[in-house]
Design an enzyme around this catalytic site. Structure first.
Site, PDB file in Angstrom:
ATOM      1  N   GLY A 191      19.571  -4.810  -6.884  1.00 41.00           N
ATOM      2  CA  GLY A 191      19.562  -4.485  -5.461  1.00 41.00           C
ATOM      3  C   GLY A 191      18.196  -4.695  -4.844  1.00 41.00           C
ATOM      4  O   GLY A 191      17.228  -4.035  -5.232  1.00 41.00           O
ATOM      5  N   VAL A 194      16.086  -1.261   0.264  1.00 41.15           N
ATOM      6  CA  VAL A 194      14.857  -0.508   0.483  1.00 41.15           C
ATOM      7  C   VAL A 194      14.352   0.115  -0.828  1.00 41.15           C
ATOM      8  O   VAL A 194      13.178   0.000  -1.184  1.00 41.15           O
ATOM      9  CB  VAL A 194      15.102   0.599   1.531  1.00 41.15           C
ATOM     10  CG1 VAL A 194      13.814   1.309   1.867  1.00 41.15           C
ATOM     11  CG2 VAL A 194      15.718   0.009   2.773  1.00 41.15           C
ATOM     12  N   ALA A 279      19.840   0.183  -7.927  1.00 43.05           N
ATOM     13  CA  ALA A 279      19.537   0.607  -6.543  1.00 43.05           C
ATOM     14  C   ALA A 279      20.448  -0.157  -5.596  1.00 43.05           C
ATOM     15  O   ALA A 279      20.000  -1.008  -4.836  1.00 43.05           O
ATOM     16  CB  ALA A 279      18.070   0.356  -6.221  1.00 43.05           C
ATOM     17  N   VAL A 280      21.744   0.149  -5.691  1.00 42.69           N
ATOM     18  CA  VAL A 280      22.741  -0.629  -4.946  1.00 42.69           C
ATOM     19  C   VAL A 280      23.327   0.154  -3.765  1.00 42.69           C
ATOM     20  O   VAL A 280      24.419  -0.139  -3.305  1.00 42.69           O
ATOM     21  CB  VAL A 280      23.867  -1.104  -5.882  1.00 42.69           C
ATOM     22  CG1 VAL A 280      23.344  -2.077  -6.921  1.00 42.69           C
ATOM     23  CG2 VAL A 280      24.541   0.081  -6.566  1.00 42.69           C
ATOM     24  N   ASP A 322      22.959  12.198   6.028  1.00 41.34           N
ATOM     25  CA  ASP A 322      23.512  11.061   5.272  1.00 41.34           C
ATOM     26  C   ASP A 322      25.028  11.124   5.118  1.00 41.34           C
ATOM     27  O   ASP A 322      25.656  10.120   4.822  1.00 41.34           O
ATOM     28  CB  ASP A 322      22.918  11.039   3.845  1.00 41.34           C
ATOM     29  CG  ASP A 322      21.506  10.480   3.804  1.00 41.34           C
ATOM     30  OD1 ASP A 322      20.939  10.224   4.886  1.00 41.34           O
ATOM     31  OD2 ASP A 322      20.982  10.303   2.696  1.00 41.34           O
ATOM     32  N   HIS A 454     -10.091  -0.427  20.768  1.00 40.05           N
ATOM     33  CA  HIS A 454     -10.543  -1.580  19.987  1.00 40.05           C
ATOM     34  C   HIS A 454     -11.655  -1.138  19.033  1.00 40.05           C
ATOM     35  O   HIS A 454     -12.523  -0.388  19.444  1.00 40.05           O
ATOM     36  CB  HIS A 454     -11.093  -2.661  20.917  1.00 40.05           C
ATOM     37  CG  HIS A 454     -11.695  -3.806  20.163  1.00 40.05           C
ATOM     38  ND1 HIS A 454     -10.906  -4.760  19.543  1.00 40.05           N
ATOM     39  CD2 HIS A 454     -12.992  -4.131  19.900  1.00 40.05           C
ATOM     40  CE1 HIS A 454     -11.701  -5.629  18.932  1.00 40.05           C
ATOM     41  NE2 HIS A 454     -12.971  -5.262  19.132  1.00 40.05           N
TER      42      HIS A 454
END
Ligand code: NAD
Length: 483
Positions: A191, A194, A279-280, A322, A454
């Site tokens: 996989g 991420v 890690a799929v 999730d 900057h």
């Protein structure tokens, strides 16, 4: 508020980022709140924080940061005039340091619960009918709590694939891959998502020979494709052998090796690894969560079904994080948790699902928010693009860290920013500026009119925004229009 010890205004099941945010916000808003979580740490002590704090975001970042320092000391210090002796890695100390960081943060959640008056229950929570929650502790008898409102936040677990069964020793999931006590000489990763890229990076930096096997032909299909192409090249230079269109057919432990067979469009291949990370993807974790008559339904992919406000089909039962639709990202779950708490309190909070940032913590980091050029082309929307490379950014040059670009994509008619895509140093921090701009419906011109300090990396975002109108200062002007 009831005095009965088993009665609460709100009961949250799950103490990960989505659940603990919901619980704390409910308590802040004056609700009598309980949070049930069943996680145990390595010493079998109840622990809050869920996957993110214990086995995900935080420990992986501890390893990513530590391994990045090692890589800098090896390959970068000489260039900037720092001489070192022979470098070596004390992995035991690396892991101990990671453990301390995790402990601090999980302890912090426990302290926040205490400070806000959230009652923590250590054990498994199961939603029964009638807004009751059965709590089965790790030891002792189950008890039943009653809530006016229930928030389900049980999280997700790694997807198992039958062709590569995790044994926790040689074949590991994302949790096991954070706990190696030696650096594997040859490491396989299934996989190139991420997790695969982040953990592959960690062990490649510590010296593993890493091979990533990805079933899809496209690399990072969800990201800007110019960035994905550049990233693949850089990760390959960093020592990750990324093989696309490589579908794993079997992984078998033979002695102290894992033999992996995979197929690409041409033929079958066999490789041998010391460790294999699977890690799929991750899937919603709902095992044992719902009694049959709870009234909460799942969608066709196994997520708890919710509407835009995270309300399930059962009145007064919510689900966040999730376990519901949308990206599996801690910050998305945190926002849903807070939204639900505030809506319970009568407020009109919403989650803007169009402005959820994504980050991959490789080096350089990759971060984006909103639409990609590829998505806009598909939907036929006209847009303009401005981009600016870190190779022309003074701060990046001063730090010898110049790989990557910033790309601003804006609506061709209104100039409203539709997406920002960054690969570069501190992209995870820079993307927040883009999220803020998008939340305020800024145009690329608005960003161009703002003064940036900057020298900073942020100036690349400024220049990319100016580039949309064709007038970036540190670049030969080339206005690019797409229809
Ligand atoms: P993912 O879905 O991002 O990637 C899994 C990859 O495995 C896919 O590209 C898929 O094509 C590939 N794959 C599946 N089966 C395969 C096979 N048999 N052979 C070869 N390749 C195969 O999943 P992940 O990387 O496991 O991450 C899980 C979730 O956790 C994601 O939703 C991710 O966003 C989240 N997460 C986020 C972060 C972060 O925000 N930085 C970090 C870790 C995890």
């Amino acid at each position: 508020m009831s005095d009965d010890n088993s009665k609460f205004d709100v009961i949250v099941i799950g103490g990960g980022p989505a659940g603990y945010h919901a619980a704390i916000r409910c308590a802040q808003l004056g609700m009598k709140t309980a949070c049930v979580d069943k996680s145990l740490d390595d010493d079998d002590k109840p622990v809050l924080g869920g996957t993110c704090l214990n086995w995900g975001c935080i420990p992986s970042k501890a390893l990513l940061d530590a391994s990045h320092e090692y890589m800098k000391a090896q390959h970068h210090f000489g260039t900037i005039g720092i001489k070192t002796g022979k470098l070596s890695v004390d992995l035991k100390q690396v892991q101990a340091n990671k453990g301390e960081i995790v402990k601090k943060l999980t302890g912090g959640v426990a302290a926040l619960f205490q400070g806000n008056g959230v009652k923590a229950y250590a054990g498994s929570g199961k939603l029964l009918a009638g807004r009751k929650v059965e709590v089965t502790p790790h030891k002792g008898k189950a008890e039943v709590l009653e809530g006016d409102k229930i928030i389900l936040a049980p999280g997700s677990v790694p997807v198992d694939i039958s062709v590569a069964p995790v044994d926790g020793k040689l074949i590991v999931d994302s949790k096991g891959a954070l706990e190696f006590d030696t650096v594997p000489k040859k490491l396989g990763v299934i996989g190139a998502g991420v997790i695969g890229l982040e953990l592959g990076s960690v062990w490649a930096r510590y010296g593993s020979e890493v091979t990533v096997l990805e079933a899809l032909d496209d690399f990072l299909a969800m990201a800007d494709q110019r960035i994905a192409r550049d990233a693949k090249k850089l990760f390959t230079e960093q020592g990750m052998d990324i093989r696309l269109g490589a579908r794993v057919m079997s992984a078998e432990v033979k002695g102290r090796q894992v033999k992996v067979r995979y197929k690409d469009k041409d033929e079958e291949h066999e490789l041998s690894f010391d460790k294999l990370i699977v890690a799929v993807g991750r899937m919603p974790y709902t095992e044992g969560l719902l009694a049959q008559d709870s009234g909460v339904n799942l969608d066709e992919r196994g997520f708890l079904y919710v509407n835009d406000y995270c309300e399930t089909d059962a009145p007064n039962i919510y689900a966040v994080g999730d376990v519901v639709r949308g990206p599996m990202l801690a910050h998305k779950g945190m926002h849903e948790g807070v939204m639900v708490a505030e809506r319970i309190a009568g407020q009109k909070t919403e989650v803007n699902y169009d402005a959820v940032p994504s980050v991959i913590y490789t080096h350089p980091e990759i971060a984006w928010v909103g639409a990609t050029e590829e998505e806009l082309k598909k939907s036929g929307d006209a847009f303009n693009v401005g981009s600016f490379g870190f190779s022309a950014n003074g701060r990046a040059l001063a730090a010898n860290d110049t790989d990557g670009i910033v790309k601003v994509v804006s609506d061709a008619e209104t100039d409203r920013i539709l997406g920002v895509h960054i690969m570069g140093p501190q992209a995870s921090e820079l993307i927040a500026q883009a999220v803020i701009a998008m939340e305020f419906s800024a145009t690329a011109e608005d960003l161009g009119l703002i003064m940036f300090a900057h020298p900073t990396l942020s100036e690349s975002l400024h220049e990319a925004a100016l580039g949309v109108g064709g007038h970036a200062i540190h670049m030969i002007n080339r206005k690019k229009r797409n229809k």
